[in-house]
Enzyme design. Structure first.
Site, PDB file in Angstrom:
ATOM      1  CE  LYS A  53      -3.753  -2.535   2.025  1.00 28.56           C
ATOM      2  NZ  LYS A  53      -4.618  -3.090   3.109  1.00 28.56           N
ATOM      3  CD  GLN A  97      -3.591  -4.312   6.163  1.00 29.99           C
ATOM      4  OE1 GLN A  97      -3.453  -3.534   5.470  1.00 29.99           O
ATOM      5  NE2 GLN A  97      -4.351  -5.602   5.719  1.00 29.99           N
ATOM      6  CG  ASP A 120      -9.737  -0.159   4.591  1.00 27.59           C
ATOM      7  OD1 ASP A 120      -9.521  -0.528   3.314  1.00 27.59           O
ATOM      8  OD2 ASP A 120      -9.038  -0.432   5.485  1.00 27.59           O
TER       9      ASP A 120
END
Ligand code: NDP
Length: 288
Positions: A53, A97, A120
């Site tokens: 990422k 995460q 997200d």
């Protein structure tokens, strides 16, 4: 006849270029889009995802701020970090995460992220807005799957789609996105007695189950388009390998188009994260 293999890497590169162009437009106006990435613990797969990422953010011209915390970090300390990131003007997107260590309540952390920085798309406000067909930051994996479908099929109007799996991060938002595209949508899950029979009626099958090769030839109508979200590491013939939720070797002989694993949905997830970061920065600076 063998199915067309949908090239997730190539389409993801296109999405990344779009994100890069968006980031460049923001920079022309003096705004540096910024993404904060929070990793708690040492999970090896999570470490790989975070590294990727950060690399892709650099490729897209997005600043990234990495926060690596030890496994023993308390929930209160993670919440304090989120609070700080929520307030920072140079951070437009926040990604925590998952999975988090067991002593940390994932839902509490997700809900603590400012909804307009929730790149997200897991915050209840974004998930709810998506269900209502209103503008939202959309979860990256289903967003990427939709892009793959549109690149492959064009207009999805009136198609029958079966989504296998009903998780909050893939199955449910996937179904909402397909509905928004005017598909007839069926969701199947572990409590549906003959899910294969329902899937066999579909023009589009999206498999997000977490069961290696569950979706085999019996699940697929000839000529269907198949999107495989699954990432399963298995041992086979003494080797460790990644396989999807779809039995690729069987289904490629029946479907019209299919995503491979790896190289299908995976690269799209990261590219869509970059697009979401650019969208979040654009919205936060009220540039439309
Ligand atoms: P979850 O475990 O949260 O959900 C799995 C879903 O599959 C559940 O709804 C479950 O039903 C359903 N299911 C389980 N067994 C069956 C069955 N036999 N028949 C029909 N449905 C079944 O998984 P996720 O949605 O988080 O992830 C799914 C897969 O996608 C995993 O392999 C994961 O690694 C992968 N993934 C890949 C990403 C990428 O970037 N490519 C990103 C995110 C996930 P029930 O609700 O009844 O339990």
């Amino acid at each position: 006849m063998s199915a067309r293999i949908i090239d997730g890497k190539a389409i993801a590169q296109k999405v990344l270029e779009e994100a890069r162009a968006g980031a460049a437009r923001l920079r022309e106006r003096g705004i540096e889009p910024g993404l904060a990435v929070v990793l708690v613990g040492e999970d090896p797969a999570s470490q790989v995802y975070v590294r990727n990422k950060v690399l892709k953010a650099a490729e897209a011209g997005i600043l990234s701020f990495e926060h690596r915390l030890s496994t023993t970090t308390s929930e209160a300390d993670v919440l304090a970090l989120i609070d700080e990131l929520n307030r920072r003007d140079d951070v437009h997107g926040i990604l925590v995460q998952l999975p988090l260590p067991r002593h940390i309540d994932e839902q509490k952390i997700i809900e603590a992220i400012r909804y307009d920085k929730d790149v997200d798309g897991f915050h209840a406000l974004n998930a709810g807005a998506l269900q209502q067909g209103r503008p939202a930051l959309v979860a990256c994996t289903p967003w990427g799957c939709l892009r793959l479908l549109k690149e492959t099929l064009g207009n999805l109007d009136g198609k029958h789609a079966v989504v296998v799996g009903r998780s909050n991060i893939v199955g449910k938002p996937m179904a909402a996105l397909l509905l928004r595209e005017n598909c007839a949508v069926t969701i199947v899950h572990s409590r549906v007695p003959d899910a294969a029979a329902l899937a066999r009626q579909a023009d589009i099958v999206v498999a997000a189950v977490g069961r290696p090769r569950l979706v085999d030839a019996h699940w697929i109508k000839p000529g269907a388009t198949v999107i495989d979200v699954g990432i399963n590491r298995i041992e086979e013939n003494g080797k460790s390998r990644l396989v999807g939720d779809v039995d690729f070797e069987q289904v490629k002989n029946i479907a019209a188009a299919i995503t491979p694993v790896p190289g299908g949905v995976g690269p799209m997830t990261i590219a869509c994260l970059m697009q979401n970061t650019v969208s979040a920065a654009t919205a936060q600076h009220a540039i439309y």
